[in-house]
Design a protein around this motif. Structure first.
Motif, PDB file in Angstrom:
ATOM      1  N   TYR A 129      51.934 -85.727  37.072  1.00 36.08           N
ATOM      2  CA  TYR A 129      52.933 -84.667  37.108  1.00 36.08           C
ATOM      3  C   TYR A 129      53.909 -84.947  35.978  1.00 36.08           C
ATOM      4  N   LYS A 130      53.934 -84.074  34.996  1.00 38.25           N
ATOM      5  CA  LYS A 130      54.801 -84.229  33.828  1.00 38.25           C
ATOM      6  C   LYS A 130      54.627 -85.600  33.177  1.00 38.25           C
ATOM      7  N   GLY A 131      53.428 -86.104  33.188  1.00 40.40           N
ATOM      8  CA  GLY A 131      53.130 -87.389  32.565  1.00 40.40           C
ATOM      9  C   GLY A 131      53.323 -88.591  33.466  1.00 40.40           C
ATOM     10  N   PHE A 132      53.774 -88.381  34.698  1.00 38.97           N
ATOM     11  CA  PHE A 132      53.993 -89.471  35.642  1.00 38.97           C
ATOM     12  C   PHE A 132      52.898 -89.457  36.707  1.00 38.97           C
ATOM     13  N   PRO A 133      52.335 -90.610  37.049  1.00 36.60           N
ATOM     14  CA  PRO A 133      51.297 -90.650  38.084  1.00 36.60           C
ATOM     15  C   PRO A 133      51.875 -90.314  39.466  1.00 36.60           C
ATOM     16  N   VAL A 134      51.263 -89.335  40.151  1.00 41.26           N
ATOM     17  CA  VAL A 134      51.784 -88.891  41.447  1.00 41.26           C
ATOM     18  C   VAL A 134      51.494 -89.876  42.573  1.00 41.26           C
ATOM     19  N   ASN A 135      50.623 -90.832  42.335  1.00 41.67           N
ATOM     20  CA  ASN A 135      50.382 -91.843  43.358  1.00 41.67           C
ATOM     21  C   ASN A 135      51.396 -92.981  43.280  1.00 41.67           C
ATOM     22  N   LYS A 136      52.368 -92.851  42.391  1.00 41.76           N
ATOM     23  CA  LYS A 136      53.467 -93.810  42.267  1.00 41.76           C
ATOM     24  C   LYS A 136      54.775 -93.062  42.487  1.00 41.76           C
ATOM     25  N   ALA A 137      55.824 -93.799  42.787  1.00 43.77           N
ATOM     26  CA  ALA A 137      57.112 -93.186  43.116  1.00 43.77           C
ATOM     27  C   ALA A 137      57.628 -92.279  41.998  1.00 43.77           C
ATOM     28  N   ILE A 138      57.445 -92.669  40.747  1.00 42.45           N
ATOM     29  CA  ILE A 138      58.013 -91.856  39.667  1.00 42.45           C
ATOM     30  C   ILE A 138      57.411 -90.448  39.633  1.00 42.45           C
ATOM     31  N   GLY A 139      56.130 -90.316  39.824  1.00 44.45           N
ATOM     32  CA  GLY A 139      55.496 -88.998  39.830  1.00 44.45           C
ATOM     33  C   GLY A 139      55.802 -88.216  41.090  1.00 44.45           C
ATOM     34  N   TYR A 140      55.721 -88.892  42.222  1.00 47.28           N
ATOM     35  CA  TYR A 140      55.991 -88.237  43.493  1.00 47.28           C
ATOM     36  C   TYR A 140      57.413 -87.692  43.536  1.00 47.28           C
ATOM     37  N   PHE A 141      58.395 -88.512  43.154  1.00 42.13           N
ATOM     38  CA  PHE A 141      59.783 -88.081  43.234  1.00 42.13           C
ATOM     39  C   PHE A 141      60.191 -87.155  42.093  1.00 42.13           C
ATOM     40  N   ALA A 142      59.522 -87.220  40.956  1.00 36.83           N
ATOM     41  CA  ALA A 142      59.763 -86.219  39.907  1.00 36.83           C
ATOM     42  C   ALA A 142      59.390 -84.837  40.438  1.00 36.83           C
ATOM     43  N   ARG A 143      58.265 -84.749  41.103  1.00 36.39           N
ATOM     44  CA  ARG A 143      57.818 -83.474  41.676  1.00 36.39           C
ATOM     45  C   ARG A 143      58.771 -83.010  42.779  1.00 36.39           C
ATOM     46  N   GLU A 144      59.221 -83.918  43.631  1.00 33.17           N
ATOM     47  CA  GLU A 144      60.154 -83.572  44.699  1.00 33.17           C
ATOM     48  C   GLU A 144      61.505 -83.120  44.135  1.00 33.17           C
ATOM     49  N   PHE A 145      61.984 -83.803  43.105  1.00 34.44           N
ATOM     50  CA  PHE A 145      63.249 -83.433  42.457  1.00 34.44           C
ATOM     51  C   PHE A 145      63.162 -82.022  41.892  1.00 34.44           C
ATOM     52  N   ASP A 146      62.039 -81.698  41.274  1.00 28.56           N
ATOM     53  CA  ASP A 146      61.872 -80.382  40.658  1.00 28.56           C
ATOM     54  C   ASP A 146      61.897 -79.240  41.665  1.00 28.56           C
ATOM     55  N   LYS A 147      61.669 -79.534  42.937  1.00 25.02           N
ATOM     56  CA  LYS A 147      61.743 -78.492  43.964  1.00 25.02           C
ATOM     57  C   LYS A 147      63.180 -78.025  44.180  1.00 25.02           C
ATOM     58  N   ALA A 148      64.157 -78.896  43.928  1.00 26.55           N
ATOM     59  CA  ALA A 148      65.566 -78.565  44.119  1.00 26.55           C
ATOM     60  C   ALA A 148      66.298 -78.301  42.810  1.00 26.55           C
ATOM     61  N   ALA A 149      65.783 -78.809  41.705  1.00 25.86           N
ATOM     62  CA  ALA A 149      66.470 -78.752  40.414  1.00 25.86           C
ATOM     63  C   ALA A 149      66.164 -77.450  39.671  1.00 25.86           C
ATOM     64  N   PRO A 150      67.107 -77.011  38.845  1.00 27.78           N
ATOM     65  CA  PRO A 150      66.826 -75.842  38.009  1.00 27.78           C
ATOM     66  C   PRO A 150      65.831 -76.184  36.899  1.00 27.78           C
ATOM     67  N   VAL A 151      65.247 -75.171  36.336  1.00 24.56           N
ATOM     68  CA  VAL A 151      64.328 -75.320  35.205  1.00 24.56           C
ATOM     69  C   VAL A 151      65.081 -75.996  34.075  1.00 24.56           C
ATOM     70  N   PRO A 152      64.564 -76.977  33.389  1.00 16.76           N
ATOM     71  CA  PRO A 152      63.175 -77.394  33.348  1.00 16.76           C
ATOM     72  C   PRO A 152      62.812 -78.497  34.332  1.00 16.76           C
ATOM     73  N   GLY A 153      63.723 -78.878  35.213  1.00 18.08           N
ATOM     74  CA  GLY A 153      63.440 -80.006  36.095  1.00 18.08           C
ATOM     75  C   GLY A 153      63.380 -81.290  35.299  1.00 18.08           C
ATOM     76  N   VAL A 154      62.628 -82.238  35.774  1.00 18.65           N
ATOM     77  CA  VAL A 154      62.522 -83.534  35.081  1.00 18.65           C
ATOM     78  C   VAL A 154      62.020 -83.273  33.664  1.00 18.65           C
ATOM     79  N   ASN A 155      62.878 -83.572  32.703  1.00 11.95           N
ATOM     80  CA  ASN A 155      62.516 -83.370  31.298  1.00 11.95           C
ATOM     81  C   ASN A 155      62.763 -84.626  30.467  1.00 11.95           C
ATOM     82  N   TRP A 156      62.866 -85.735  31.136  1.00 11.77           N
ATOM     83  CA  TRP A 156      62.967 -87.027  30.453  1.00 11.77           C
ATOM     84  C   TRP A 156      61.655 -87.763  30.682  1.00 11.77           C
ATOM     85  N   SER A 157      61.293 -88.640  29.782  1.00 14.56           N
ATOM     86  CA  SER A 157      59.987 -89.302  29.875  1.00 14.56           C
ATOM     87  C   SER A 157      60.101 -90.820  29.790  1.00 14.56           C
TER      88      SER A 157
END
Length: 131
Positions: free
Chosen positions: A2-30
């Motif tokens: 998800y956005k370059g982060f593995p979803v089976n690890k916390a960084i990918g899972y929580f990036a996706r969860e954050f984007d549910k509440a955050a305005p566009v573009p959501g997680v845009n740092w890498s």
């Protein structure tokens, strides 16, 4: 991924969860997870380093002396307690309830990334220097 982060690890899972509440573009740092506070601030997100400045939907970043990061997300703030989720070693979601001031002891709290952006500019933030 998800956005370059593995979803089976916390960084990918929580990036996706954050984007549910955050305005566009959501997680845009890498950046690496231990640099998320700085990366988010540079991209215009509100970053807070006081445990009391908690908000639902905010990412929690904790970093230990070896620069191992813990990423979690705030689900609720009620009656002086926060409910947050983190992943265990097997990648399962664990729901925790605690007082904000206990985050330092529980996860070596470094800061929050709010699901809000700074209006007209970049966030300014001072972080402690890790050894």
């Amino acid at each position: 991924m998800y956005k370059g982060f593995p979803v089976n690890k916390a960084i990918g899972y929580f990036a996706r969860e954050f984007d549910k509440a955050a305005p566009v573009p959501g997680v845009n740092w890498s950046d690496e997870d231990y640099l998320w506070l700085t990366g988010a601030a540079q991209k215009g997100w509100i970053v807070k380093t006081s445990p009391q400045d908690v908000k639902p939907g905010a990412l929690i970043v904790g970093v230990d002396q070896a620069r191992n990061a813990l990423i979690a997300i705030v689900r609720e703030v009620k009656d002086g307690k926060i409910t947050y989720e983190k992943l265990d070693k097997e990648g399962k979601v664990i729901r925790c309830i605690t007082a904000p001031e206990s985050l330092q002891r529980e996860i070596n709290f470094s800061g929050y990334i709010w699901p809000e952006r700074i209006k007209n500019g970049r966030a300014r933030m001072l972080l402690p220097v890790l050894p």
